[in-house]
Scaffold this motif. Structure first.
Motif, PDB file in Angstrom:
ATOM      1  N   ILE A  22       0.749  -1.240  -0.049  1.00 50.69           N
ATOM      2  CA  ILE A  22       0.063   0.004  -0.010  1.00 50.69           C
ATOM      3  C   ILE A  22       0.849   1.215   0.108  1.00 50.69           C
ATOM      4  CG2 ILE A  22      -1.926   1.355   1.251  1.00 50.69           C
ATOM      5  CD1 ILE A  22      -2.663  -1.317  -0.315  1.00 50.69           C
TER       6      ILE A  22
ATOM      7  N   PRO B 180      -3.465  -2.553  -3.520  1.00 48.99           N
ATOM      8  CA  PRO B 180      -4.562  -1.389  -3.757  1.00 48.99           C
ATOM      9  C   PRO B 180      -5.776  -2.034  -4.372  1.00 48.99           C
ATOM     10  CG  PRO B 180      -2.233  -1.027  -4.502  1.00 48.99           C
ATOM     11  CD  PRO B 180      -2.227  -2.316  -3.929  1.00 48.99           C
TER      12      PRO B 180
ATOM     13  N   GLY C 167      -8.173   6.179  -3.009  1.00 51.27           N
ATOM     14  CA  GLY C 167      -8.335   5.373  -4.179  1.00 51.27           C
ATOM     15  C   GLY C 167      -9.129   6.076  -5.329  1.00 51.27           C
TER      16      GLY C 167
END
Length: 210
Positions: free
Chosen positions: A5, A28, A189
């Motif tokens: 990450i 991710p 994200g």
């Protein structure tokens, strides 16, 4: 062993990342969530690779980088329209810069007192590093004594004249305070549009987009 990450180095058999708190099995892709508020963001196709503009990394709070970086000139207010030229204009007339239809560059004014004009995309954090399949125009390093800012805290970019940011699964999160709206805590994200005049809080630090 590396956190998938935030990219931090981890001891063998570690179950969680001491930098961002993520599970060592997290990726991710596994951290992505369903878009519950589609009105807060713009779905944008991946941007094409951009050529490098600034000599980065650049540590906020230190002296200005050497003059090897390409400096984006400041934009002056548009001048009032001039009188119509005669029918036979001089052949050596020089066009004014910037053209009237070109928007001024985005400038990130950081809480450290530094300002940076940005063109294209970039990463912001204590020690931002692009992944092997990524390419950015800027890697902006922030000196944060309290270490509240993650190594790779957020990503930013531009599309059709608009500026956007994405939280890169940071430990302390990212908050956008728009001039005419309430605070928005970014979901990791996901891309959020940031209008000029907004304040983007990255843990204990922030920048204002102008």
């Amino acid at each position: 062993m590396t956190c998938q990450i935030c990219g931090a180095s981890l001891p063998e058999r570690a179950m969680f990342c001491g930098e961002c708190g993520s599970s060592t099995s997290a990726t991710p892709l596994s951290r992505k969530r369903a878009d519950a508020q589609p009105g807060d963001t713009s779905i944008i196709a991946p941007l094409p690779p951009q050529s490098a503009v600034f000599s980065i990394p650049y540590r906020m709070g230190e002296e200005e980088p050497p003059p090897t970086a390409v400096v984006v000139p400041a934009v002056s207010p548009a001048a009032p329209p001039a009188a119509a030229p005669p029918a036979a204009a001089a052949p050596n007339d020089v066009a004014q810069w910037p053209p009237a239809d070109v928007a001024p560059p985005f400038v990130m004014e950081f809480s450290t007192g530094e300002s940076l004009a940005v063109v294209g995309s970039g990463l912001v954090g204590r020690r931002p590093v692009a992944q092997s399949d990524e390419e950015f125009d800027h890697l902006i390093q922030i000196h944060d004594v309290g270490m509240s800012v993650s190594k790779c805290h957020l990503e930013f970019g531009q599309h059709d004249g608009e500026f956007w940011i994405t939280d890169r699964f940071s430990g302390n999160g990212t908050v956008i305070r728009r001039p005419d709206d309430s605070a928005i805590r970014c979901e990791p994200g996901r891309r959020y549009l940031v209008p000029r005049g907004s304040r983007v809080e990255i843990a204990d630090q922030f920048f204002v987009l102008v």
